[in-house]
Enzyme design. Structure first.
Site, PDB file in Angstrom:
ATOM      1  N   LEU A 158       0.853  -1.177   0.000  1.00  0.00           N
ATOM      2  CA  LEU A 158       0.000   0.000   0.000  1.00  0.00           C
ATOM      3  C   LEU A 158       0.896   1.236   0.000  1.00  0.00           C
ATOM      4  O   LEU A 158       1.744   1.397   0.881  1.00  0.00           O
ATOM      5  CB  LEU A 158      -0.914   0.004   1.231  1.00  0.00           C
ATOM      6  CG  LEU A 158      -1.725  -1.278   1.465  1.00  0.00           C
ATOM      7  CD1 LEU A 158      -2.579  -1.144   2.729  1.00  0.00           C
ATOM      8  CD2 LEU A 158      -2.594  -1.605   0.257  1.00  0.00           C
ATOM      9  N   CYS A 159       0.732   2.073  -0.999  1.00  0.00           N
ATOM     10  CA  CYS A 159       1.495   3.316  -1.120  1.00  0.00           C
ATOM     11  C   CYS A 159       2.997   3.020  -1.131  1.00  0.00           C
ATOM     12  O   CYS A 159       3.469   2.224  -1.929  1.00  0.00           O
ATOM     13  CB  CYS A 159       1.097   4.276   0.003  1.00  0.00           C
ATOM     14  SG  CYS A 159       1.662   5.981  -0.234  1.00  0.00           S
ATOM     15  N   THR A 160       3.766   3.632  -0.217  1.00  0.00           N
ATOM     16  CA  THR A 160       5.220   3.469  -0.224  1.00  0.00           C
ATOM     17  C   THR A 160       5.667   2.114   0.307  1.00  0.00           C
ATOM     18  O   THR A 160       6.875   1.841   0.356  1.00  0.00           O
ATOM     19  CB  THR A 160       5.886   4.593   0.597  1.00  0.00           C
ATOM     20  OG1 THR A 160       5.256   4.664   1.882  1.00  0.00           O
ATOM     21  CG2 THR A 160       5.746   5.927  -0.108  1.00  0.00           C
TER      22      THR A 160
END
Length: 318
Positions: free
Chosen positions: A100-102
């Site tokens: 998720l994301c970074t």
């Protein structure tokens, strides 16, 4: 039950961790077989202003069916080596891995992005590509699905990927039920574009404010750069320089973007046919609308409409 292990170490962002628990930890009413969510890590982890204690050791993720890697708070901080190693071990044990994301940086460190299409928040896409050059980084999509390795862009796209996983495991009806509880669109296709910048406000404090407002009221008309320049009492060349300075686009690019955005609004809020929307937005034909909509948004117009209006009848085809 399907085990979802949330792999934690170092400093994390609280939104992505919280949304993972909200979505996978709360079964919809009437659903018996759901997910067993476990927080796995080597010790207490900093999550925003909070300190969270994992429920199981980090190596327990190797026994999970799905492993979620939440967003790192700072991609420039040294990454806990044991985190990438554990994620790699879980993958080799047959787990489905999703970042998720970074969190994509963890997958990159684990070698799971080599030769695979991946994404992360648009602001970190260049850094991800530079750090893991074997990854095929696409900064313009909400999420990617390589089967057993998935990545999501920032914030809201993490919700989209989680709903996508539920859709894969339980079908569209259950995924839409979860989405309704969250009060979000039922399902956005991964290829939909990330919105990487705030659109220029029509009624703003800039030199083109009045012209932009005038043009938006006439999107159904065949406007040209000459028409815009005449309205602004300037030359087409000078107007082009103004547009690039204020919007980052040429006048025609801006017009096309506004027509597509208007089409999005109509697809979300009405049952108007694709042909009629093409006329109303000044795109002429359904074929032209589909071509430009796919390029700007990343999905066909009917796919976009189904994401927002899944209960509406869809007589047209893409």
């Amino acid at each position: 039950m399907h085990t979802v292990a949330v792999a934690t170490a170092g400093h994390l962002l609280h939104f992505e961790l919280g949304i993972a628990y909200e979505i996978f930890g709360n079964p919809p009413l009437g659903v018996d077989e759901w997910y067993d969510v476990r927080l796995c890590g080597p010790g207490p982890v900093q999550v925003g202003p909070f300190v969270v204690e994992p429920t199981e050791p980090l190596d327990a993720i190797a026994r999970a069916d799905t492993v979620l890697v939440p967003a790192l708070a700072d991609v420039d901080e040294p990454m806990p080596a044991e985190l990438a190693e554990a994620v790699r071990a879980a993958y080799e044990a047959g787990a489905r891995i999703a970042s998720l994301c970074t969190g994509a940086f963890v997958l990159g460190a684990a070698g799971l992005l080599d030769g695979r299409r991946a994404t992360t928040h648009w602001a970190h896409a260049d850094a991800l590509s530079a750090r893991y050059p074997e990854a095929v980084v696409d900064p313009d999509v909400l999420y990617t699905d390589n089967g057993n390795v998935l990545t999501a862009a920032g914030k809201a796209a993490a919700v989209d990927l989680c709903l996508h996983l539920i859709h894969l495991d339980h079908g569209a009806t259950i995924a839409n039920t979860v989405a309704r509880r969250l009060v979000v669109p039922p399902h956005r296709a991964g290829g939909q574009a990330q919105f990487v910048a705030t659109p220029v406000q029509v009624n703003g404090d800039h030199s083109l404010a009045q012209l932009l407002a005038w043009a938006q009221e006439r999107l159904d008309q065949p406007l040209t750069v000459t028409d815009l320049a005449k309205r602004a009492s300037t030359s087409p060349r000078h107007l082009g320089r103004q547009f690039r300075s204020v919007t980052g686009q040429t006048p025609l690019q801006w017009l096309l973007t506004q027509r597509v955005r208007r089409a999005q609004q109509l697809l979300e809020s009405t049952d108007t046919s694709i042909e009629k929307i093409a006329t109303t937005t000044g795109l002429g034909t359904a074929t032209t609308l589909r071509r430009h909509f796919q390029r700007v948004v990343g999905v066909p117009p009917n796919t976009y409409r189904r994401s927002f209006r899944s209960a509406s009848p869809q007589p047209e085809t893409d």
